[in-house]
Each structure stands twice: as C-alpha cells, then as structure tokens.
Design a protein around this motif. Structure first.
Motif, PDB file in Angstrom:
ATOM      1  N   GLY A 152       0.771  -1.220   0.000  1.00  0.00           N
ATOM      2  CA  GLY A 152       0.000   0.000   0.000  1.00  0.00           C
ATOM      3  C   GLY A 152       0.812   1.285   0.000  1.00  0.00           C
ATOM      4  N   ARG A 153       2.119   1.192  -0.196  1.00  0.00           N
ATOM      5  CA  ARG A 153       2.981   2.389  -0.237  1.00  0.00           C
ATOM      6  C   ARG A 153       3.996   2.209  -1.377  1.00  0.00           C
ATOM      7  N   HIS A 154       4.271   3.288  -2.078  1.00  0.00           N
ATOM      8  CA  HIS A 154       5.327   3.269  -3.092  1.00  0.00           C
ATOM      9  C   HIS A 154       6.651   3.580  -2.421  1.00  0.00           C
ATOM     10  N   ASP A 190       2.339   7.808  -0.501  1.00  0.00           N
ATOM     11  CA  ASP A 190       0.964   7.326  -0.367  1.00  0.00           C
ATOM     12  C   ASP A 190       0.140   7.581  -1.617  1.00  0.00           C
ATOM     13  N   ASP A 191       0.810   7.958  -2.721  1.00  0.00           N
ATOM     14  CA  ASP A 191       0.057   8.283  -3.921  1.00  0.00           C
ATOM     15  C   ASP A 191      -0.635   7.041  -4.479  1.00  0.00           C
ATOM     16  N   ARG A 192      -1.424   7.259  -5.490  1.00  0.00           N
ATOM     17  CA  ARG A 192      -2.281   6.217  -6.062  1.00  0.00           C
ATOM     18  C   ARG A 192      -1.486   5.067  -6.679  1.00  0.00           C
ATOM     19  N   PRO A 193      -2.131   3.907  -6.782  1.00  0.00           N
ATOM     20  CA  PRO A 193      -1.471   2.772  -7.440  1.00  0.00           C
ATOM     21  C   PRO A 193      -1.071   3.108  -8.881  1.00  0.00           C
ATOM     22  N   SER A 194      -0.010   2.498  -9.346  1.00  0.00           N
ATOM     23  CA  SER A 194       0.453   2.646 -10.725  1.00  0.00           C
ATOM     24  C   SER A 194       0.167   1.331 -11.446  1.00  0.00           C
ATOM     25  N   TRP A 209       0.665  -1.413  -6.034  1.00  0.00           N
ATOM     26  CA  TRP A 209       0.932  -0.537  -4.907  1.00  0.00           C
ATOM     27  C   TRP A 209       1.578  -1.344  -3.820  1.00  0.00           C
ATOM     28  N   PRO A 210       2.844  -1.485  -3.739  1.00  0.00           N
ATOM     29  CA  PRO A 210       3.896  -0.690  -4.380  1.00  0.00           C
ATOM     30  C   PRO A 210       4.113  -1.104  -5.841  1.00  0.00           C
ATOM     31  N   SER A 211       4.768  -0.228  -6.562  1.00  0.00           N
ATOM     32  CA  SER A 211       5.017  -0.425  -7.986  1.00  0.00           C
ATOM     33  C   SER A 211       6.512  -0.440  -8.287  1.00  0.00           C
ATOM     34  N   ASP A 239       4.147  -4.383 -14.739  1.00  0.00           N
ATOM     35  CA  ASP A 239       4.837  -3.468 -13.833  1.00  0.00           C
ATOM     36  C   ASP A 239       6.328  -3.790 -13.934  1.00  0.00           C
TER      37      ASP A 239
END
Length: 146
Positions: A32-34, A50-54, A58-60, A87
């Motif tokens: 849940g964190r990049h 904490d930005d949005r999934p890529s 998430w993480p990316s 990814d």
C-alpha cells in the motif's frame, strides 16, 4: 518446488518514512505504499509515498525504478524478480535511458513469470538468470561501482 534459502550479508527490512539508506541494507516497500529513491547529499535516501497505485500496483516496480534511475543514473541496477503483469517495464526503460543495469530472474525460475517475461520481451536486459546467478552478477557490479 523446493528453493534453498539464501544467506545474505545484508539486513533486509521494510522501509520506514524518512529512513536514511545505507549500503549494508536492503529495503522493501510495505504493502500500500510506493518506495522511491531520492538523491540526498552525496548518497541516496529511501522515501515512502501514499500516492495512487500505478497500473493497479501498490507498491510499484515502475515507481521505484524510475526514481532510482533519476537519483543514481548509470549506477542504478534494476532487479526484476517473480511477479505478474507489466509493472517494471516502464521503470526498466527509465533505467536503460540513464545507462543503468537491468537483471531479470529467468521465467523458468519464477513462481509467477509474467513480469519478468514482459521485461525480457521489451529488450535491453543485461542479464537473465536464476536467483543464485543474479546474486553473483550483483556482487560483480557492486565490486566495480564501489
């Protein structure tokens, strides 16, 4: 399938917000964190976002590799291990643009091979191998860089 455990000469830990990075540790992004790598002084620092999934991740790996290549340039090494989807493809392109290195786990050695197969198909990979072969390649690269 049986996998022998690997003994590492590194501490492996979840990255924490604002934690300074050191060469004796391996950092893993919590769910849940990049995880990003940023330049800090003469070195690098790990930062969590904490930005949005890529691409739904998430993480990316893309987020990590893009930031690491921007921070480390030609001293960046992207290591792509078992995973699904595409990814890491975009992030590996960023590493290649900066003349960094890319090593990928061989699809036959992966539990899930979609991500590694996608990176290999995209091209410009420096090495494909088993986990043991990857470890040897990384030691060689680090010996040259440090």
């Amino acid at each position: 399938m049986y996998r022998s455990s690997l003994t590492l000469a590194f501490v492996v830990l979840y990255s924490a917000a604002g934690a300074a990075s050191d060469l004796s540790s391996v950092y893993v992004a919590p769910g849940g964190r990049h995880l990003r790598v940023i330049s800090e002084g003469a070195g690098w620092c790990a930062r969590l976002g904490d930005d949005r999934p890529s691409h739904g991740m998430w993480p990316s790996a893309d987020v990590l590799f893009e930031s690491a290549s921007a921070a480390a340039g030609s001293r960046c090494a992207a290591v792509v291990l078992t995973g699904m989807g595409t990814d890491a493809v975009r992030g590996c392109r960023a590493v290649r643009r900066e003349q960094g290195r890319i090593v990928v786990q061989a699809p036959h050695d992966c539990t899930v091979s979609g991500m590694t197969a996608a990176v290999i198909a995209d091209g410009h990979v420096d090495h494909v191998g088993t986990l043991a072969q990857i470890a040897r390649v990384l030691v060689e690269w680090c010996d040259r860089w440090l």
